[in-house]
Motif scaffolding. Structure first.
Motif, mmCIF file in Angstrom:
data_model
loop_
_atom_site.group_PDB
_atom_site.id
_atom_site.type_symbol
_atom_site.label_atom_id
_atom_site.label_comp_id
_atom_site.label_asym_id
_atom_site.label_seq_id
_atom_site.Cartn_x
_atom_site.Cartn_y
_atom_site.Cartn_z
ATOM 1 N N GLY A 18 -20.078 -38.901 14.833
ATOM 2 C CA GLY A 18 -18.756 -39.029 14.240
ATOM 3 C C GLY A 18 -18.508 -38.106 13.061
ATOM 4 O O GLY A 18 -17.449 -38.173 12.428
ATOM 5 N N GLY A 22 -14.879 -37.809 13.743
ATOM 6 C CA GLY A 22 -14.233 -38.860 12.943
ATOM 7 C C GLY A 22 -13.135 -38.307 12.064
ATOM 8 O O GLY A 22 -12.070 -38.921 11.908
ATOM 9 N N GLU A 23 -13.369 -37.139 11.468
ATOM 10 C CA GLU A 23 -12.346 -36.486 10.637
ATOM 11 C C GLU A 23 -11.129 -36.097 11.482
ATOM 12 O O GLU A 23 -9.989 -36.232 11.042
ATOM 13 C CB GLU A 23 -12.920 -35.236 9.959
ATOM 14 C CG GLU A 23 -14.052 -35.484 8.996
ATOM 15 C CD GLU A 23 -13.599 -35.866 7.610
ATOM 16 O OE1 GLU A 23 -12.386 -35.844 7.333
ATOM 17 O OE2 GLU A 23 -14.470 -36.180 6.793
ATOM 18 N N GLU A 25 -10.213 -37.525 14.393
ATOM 19 C CA GLU A 25 -9.552 -38.747 14.855
ATOM 20 C C GLU A 25 -8.758 -39.428 13.740
ATOM 21 O O GLU A 25 -7.704 -40.010 14.002
ATOM 22 C CB GLU A 25 -10.588 -39.718 15.419
ATOM 23 C CG GLU A 25 -11.186 -39.224 16.711
ATOM 24 C CD GLU A 25 -12.410 -40.009 17.142
ATOM 25 O OE1 GLU A 25 -12.778 -39.863 18.314
ATOM 26 O OE2 GLU A 25 -12.992 -40.750 16.324
ATOM 27 N N ASN A 26 -9.268 -39.345 12.516
ATOM 28 C CA ASN A 26 -8.556 -39.952 11.376
ATOM 29 C C ASN A 26 -7.415 -39.079 10.862
ATOM 30 O O ASN A 26 -6.655 -39.502 10.000
ATOM 31 C CB ASN A 26 -9.520 -40.235 10.225
ATOM 32 C CG ASN A 26 -10.518 -41.301 10.571
ATOM 33 O OD1 ASN A 26 -10.268 -42.149 11.422
ATOM 34 N ND2 ASN A 26 -11.664 -41.257 9.923
ATOM 35 N N GLY A 27 -7.319 -37.863 11.353
ATOM 36 C CA GLY A 27 -6.268 -36.958 10.913
ATOM 37 C C GLY A 27 -6.536 -36.315 9.555
ATOM 38 O O GLY A 27 -5.636 -35.729 8.968
ATOM 39 N N THR A 28 -7.767 -36.396 9.069
ATOM 40 C CA THR A 28 -8.084 -35.828 7.754
ATOM 41 C C THR A 28 -8.653 -34.427 7.829
ATOM 42 O O THR A 28 -8.805 -33.775 6.799
ATOM 43 C CB THR A 28 -9.087 -36.739 7.007
ATOM 44 O OG1 THR A 28 -10.251 -36.904 7.824
ATOM 45 C CG2 THR A 28 -8.475 -38.082 6.688
ATOM 46 N N SER A 108 -14.468 -36.118 19.730
ATOM 47 C CA SER A 108 -14.242 -37.528 20.010
ATOM 48 C C SER A 108 -15.507 -38.304 19.645
ATOM 49 O O SER A 108 -16.561 -38.087 20.253
ATOM 50 C CB SER A 108 -13.919 -37.725 21.496
ATOM 51 O OG SER A 108 -14.022 -39.094 21.843
ATOM 52 N N SER A 109 -15.387 -39.200 18.658
ATOM 53 C CA SER A 109 -16.542 -40.002 18.248
ATOM 54 C C SER A 109 -17.065 -40.831 19.403
ATOM 55 O O SER A 109 -18.269 -40.887 19.656
ATOM 56 C CB SER A 109 -16.168 -40.940 17.094
ATOM 57 O OG SER A 109 -15.817 -40.223 15.957
#
Length: 189
Positions: A18, A22-23, A25-28, A108-109
């Motif tokens: 992740g 993860g970044e 997917e979180n939009g960060t 994709s995590s």
């Protein structure tokens, strides 16, 4: 000790898979990449954080075992325990190295974790089968678990040099390819 190794490998799996996905997917990731820092440097810094946590977990495990030895009057090689805990951290780092490569590759995590779970279970099975069937000994050498033998390290009191090299190598190759790919990858999903 083997269960500690599994726990560290699972933690490396979850975090490594992740790390970048993860970044995304979180939009960060857009905010992070808009800063004046190279992508490769960002990835290396994140992975260094993973390594620091793994080494901290390993140190805590070592200190806990020492405390348990003192309380229960069990005798074992302190140097061997230290090296076994270090190699345990490297096992987690090797799995995280593969995970971060999958994280950058898939963005994709969930997908990264599922592929890595399958890979880790297959590697463990290969190691077990190689121990049971001597004619398949070569199969175990393809598994990161083959290079983590805490009982041997503790009993000898010395690190497993080949195991150290292989686990660090797997982590470095996974991270290196991930950094190269991350530097060239479009982050659009």
């Amino acid at each position: 000790f083997t269960w500690f190794g599994w726990a560290v490998a699972v933690w490396g799996l979850i975090v490594g898979a992740g790390l970048i996905a993860g970044e995304v997917e979180n939009g960060t990731i857009d905010m992070v990449l808009s800063q004046p820092v190279r992508r490769e440097r960002f990835l290396l810094a994140r992975f260094a954080g993973v390594a620091a946590v793994l080494l901290t977990i390993s140190l805590a495990c070592f200190l806990g075992i020492l405390l348990g030895m003192a309380i229960s009057d069990v005798d074992a090689s302190v140097a061997g325990l230290f090296f076994a805990c270090l190699q345990m951290a490297l096992l987690g780092l090797a799995v995280a190295g593969i995970g971060v490569l999958l994280s950058v590759g898939t963005l994709s995590s969930r997908r990264s974790q599922m592929v890595l779970v399958g890979l880790v279970v297959a590697e463990y099975a290969m190691d077990v089968v190689s121990e049971i069937k001597s004619d398949l000994g070569w199969l175990g050498k393809l598994s990161v678990f083959h290079y983590f033998d805490p009982a041997q390290i503790v009993s000898s009191g010395t690190p497993d040099g080949l195991g150290l090299v292989v686990l660090v190598g797997v982590a470095a190759i996974g991270l290196g390819v991930a950094a190269w790919l991350f530097g060239r990858r479009d982050m659009a999903r």
